[in-house]
Each structure stands twice: as C-alpha cells, then as structure tokens.
Scaffold this motif. Structure first.
Motif, PDB file in Angstrom:
ATOM      1  N   ARG A 113       0.830  -1.213   0.000  1.00  0.00           N
ATOM      2  CA  ARG A 113       0.000   0.000   0.000  1.00  0.00           C
ATOM      3  C   ARG A 113       0.857   1.253   0.000  1.00  0.00           C
ATOM      4  O   ARG A 113       0.508   2.251  -0.614  1.00  0.00           O
ATOM      5  N   ASN A 145       0.741   4.051  -2.897  1.00  0.00           N
ATOM      6  CA  ASN A 145       0.472   5.444  -2.556  1.00  0.00           C
ATOM      7  C   ASN A 145       1.549   6.368  -3.120  1.00  0.00           C
ATOM      8  O   ASN A 145       1.258   7.480  -3.551  1.00  0.00           O
ATOM      9  N   ARG A 173       0.926   7.497  -6.711  1.00  0.00           N
ATOM     10  CA  ARG A 173      -0.201   8.391  -6.989  1.00  0.00           C
ATOM     11  C   ARG A 173       0.275   9.829  -7.119  1.00  0.00           C
ATOM     12  O   ARG A 173       1.221  10.247  -6.462  1.00  0.00           O
ATOM     13  N   LYS A 209      -3.833  11.777  -4.358  1.00  0.00           N
ATOM     14  CA  LYS A 209      -3.683  11.688  -2.904  1.00  0.00           C
ATOM     15  C   LYS A 209      -4.642  12.630  -2.185  1.00  0.00           C
ATOM     16  O   LYS A 209      -5.269  12.276  -1.195  1.00  0.00           O
ATOM     17  N   CYS A 232      -8.241  11.325  -2.369  1.00  0.00           N
ATOM     18  CA  CYS A 232      -8.448  10.219  -1.407  1.00  0.00           C
ATOM     19  C   CYS A 232      -8.569  10.759   0.018  1.00  0.00           C
ATOM     20  O   CYS A 232      -9.362  10.273   0.811  1.00  0.00           O
TER      21      CYS A 232
END
Length: 98
Positions: free
Chosen positions: A80, A84, A87, A92, A95
């Motif tokens: 993860r 991340n 991105r 980000k 989200c």
C-alpha cells in the motif's frame, strides 16, 4: 456506560472440531501426535476499547501463527505504501478529502 464493553468464552473440544484448524493442517503439522484437543477463545469487544486494526494486531501476536501473520501484515503495508507513492498529488488529495 451501562453496557458490557467486552465479553469472552473459552470452548474446548476434539482437535479440528471448531473448524479453526483444517484436517489438512492437522495432518501437515502432525498435531495428532502432540495433542488431541483444541481450545478456542470467542470474544466480542466494543470499538471504544480498540479499533479493528489494533485489535487485529493484538490477536495476530497472540496466535500460533504470529510470525506468519506479522510477515503478511508487513507485506500488505509495504504494498500500500508503494501504491500510494505512485499516486499524483491530486489523487492523494482526492483520497484524503473523500
């Protein structure tokens, strides 16, 4: 608070009777040679005591497969984290806002 925040019960029976250990695992680990019963802890805990992730870590550490579960958790966290990092700042932010 007028409600019970946690409760638990122990259940003991023949090895494999709970379904927590499969018959394949019993054979692979030669468990019949060392024990013939199993004990399972059933409990319910209120979210005010611990969140799901924290409680999962506590349970994993207390299990027979603590090392294996620790490795799986670390691998998922790393996966993860890497996802991340790939991105964009816009993704980000989106989200984080949602």
């Amino acid at each position: 608070v007028d409600k019970i925040l946690c409760e638990g019960q122990l259940s003991t029976g023949p090895l494999g009777s709970s379904g927590a250990i499969s018959h394949a695992q019993i054979r692979e680990r030669h468990l019949v040679e060392t024990c013939d019963t199993e004990t399972v802890k059933l409990f319910r805990i209120h979210h005010a005591i611990a969140d799901g992730v924290s409680m999962g870590v506590v349970l994993a550490d207390a299990s027979d497969e603590a090392d294996k579960l620790d490795g799986l958790i670390k691998a998922e966290v790393e996966k993860r984290r890497c996802r991340n990092e790939q991105r964009s700042i816009l993704e980000k932010t989106a989200c984080w806002i949602s």
